[in-house]
Design a protein around this motif. Sequence first.
Motif, PDB file in Angstrom:
ATOM      1  N   VAL A  77      29.879  40.664  38.363  1.00 17.21           N
ATOM      2  CA  VAL A  77      30.679  41.510  39.242  1.00 17.21           C
ATOM      3  C   VAL A  77      32.026  40.850  39.477  1.00 17.21           C
ATOM      4  CG1 VAL A  77      30.855  42.449  41.591  1.00 17.21           C
ATOM      5  CG2 VAL A  77      28.663  42.510  40.378  1.00 17.21           C
ATOM      6  N   GLY A  78      33.074  41.639  39.334  1.00 12.92           N
ATOM      7  CA  GLY A  78      34.424  41.179  39.635  1.00 12.92           C
ATOM      8  C   GLY A  78      34.986  41.964  40.801  1.00 12.92           C
ATOM      9  N   ILE A  79      35.390  41.241  41.839  1.00 12.47           N
ATOM     10  CA  ILE A  79      36.065  41.835  42.987  1.00 12.47           C
ATOM     11  C   ILE A  79      37.530  41.430  42.843  1.00 12.47           C
ATOM     12  CG2 ILE A  79      36.226  41.925  45.499  1.00 12.47           C
ATOM     13  CD1 ILE A  79      33.223  40.941  45.470  1.00 12.47           C
ATOM     14  N   VAL A  98      41.745  49.919  39.720  1.00 13.28           N
ATOM     15  CA  VAL A  98      40.376  49.451  39.897  1.00 13.28           C
ATOM     16  C   VAL A  98      40.386  48.143  40.695  1.00 13.28           C
ATOM     17  CG1 VAL A  98      38.423  48.449  38.628  1.00 13.28           C
ATOM     18  CG2 VAL A  98      39.450  50.589  37.860  1.00 13.28           C
ATOM     19  N   ASN A  99      39.487  48.063  41.681  1.00 12.92           N
ATOM     20  CA  ASN A  99      39.323  46.848  42.473  1.00 12.92           C
ATOM     21  C   ASN A  99      37.933  46.238  42.334  1.00 12.92           C
ATOM     22  OD1 ASN A  99      41.430  48.540  44.203  1.00 12.92           O
ATOM     23  ND2 ASN A  99      41.730  46.362  44.585  1.00 12.92           N
ATOM     24  N   PHE A 100      37.009  46.964  41.692  1.00 11.99           N
ATOM     25  CA  PHE A 100      35.615  46.528  41.644  1.00 11.99           C
ATOM     26  C   PHE A 100      35.077  46.786  40.244  1.00 11.99           C
ATOM     27  CE2 PHE A 100      31.027  47.321  42.723  1.00 11.99           C
ATOM     28  CZ  PHE A 100      30.738  46.058  43.218  1.00 11.99           C
ATOM     29  N   ILE A 101      34.544  45.747  39.613  1.00 12.06           N
ATOM     30  CA  ILE A 101      34.032  45.857  38.246  1.00 12.06           C
ATOM     31  C   ILE A 101      32.590  45.363  38.204  1.00 12.06           C
ATOM     32  CG2 ILE A 101      34.277  45.052  35.859  1.00 12.06           C
ATOM     33  CD1 ILE A 101      37.268  44.666  36.437  1.00 12.06           C
ATOM     34  N   ILE A 102      31.755  46.148  37.568  1.00  9.24           N
ATOM     35  CA  ILE A 102      30.391  45.726  37.264  1.00  9.24           C
ATOM     36  C   ILE A 102      30.282  45.709  35.746  1.00  9.24           C
ATOM     37  CG2 ILE A 102      27.931  46.243  37.454  1.00  9.24           C
ATOM     38  CD1 ILE A 102      28.535  47.712  40.063  1.00  9.24           C
TER      39      ILE A 102
END
Length: 149
Positions: A77-79, A98-102
């Motif tokens: 997960v990238g915040i 985008v602010n949130f990556i799974i």
Amino acid sequence: MLIFDRNMIFRINEEDKKNVLMFLAEKLEKKGYVKHSYINAILKRESKYPTGIQAGKLGVAIPHTDAEHVIKNGITVGILEKPVQFQRIDNPDVAINVNFIIMLALKQAHGQIDVLQNITNFIVQEKVIQNILNDNNLDHVYNIISKNL
């Protein structure tokens, strides 16, 4: 079974999509989830089949690639401290912040549908995602994500 490790959540201060994707893919590789080929495969797939999703006011991305590049199931997960532009999954001509990556590493291709459905059900909870973005305690973030996936 999807493995989600508390040590695979990262706050990232980077504005370039390629660098963000490489950072997360390298973390998966270092932990033994994916082969070295995963990094280039994720970049190539994202350019052809973008994964940006507008979830209410928030932009989320769920990058993934073919099972042949995966050793074992897992996610990272990238915040993002600053939004990064991704093309929309449903309209690649449109970019979203985008602010949130799974990022997914899935060994069985047939399992992607179920996992993606669970993640989609999770990311449409705009208030939950906003809480994750605002919470600096990654243990809290891990608990929220674990409970919802």
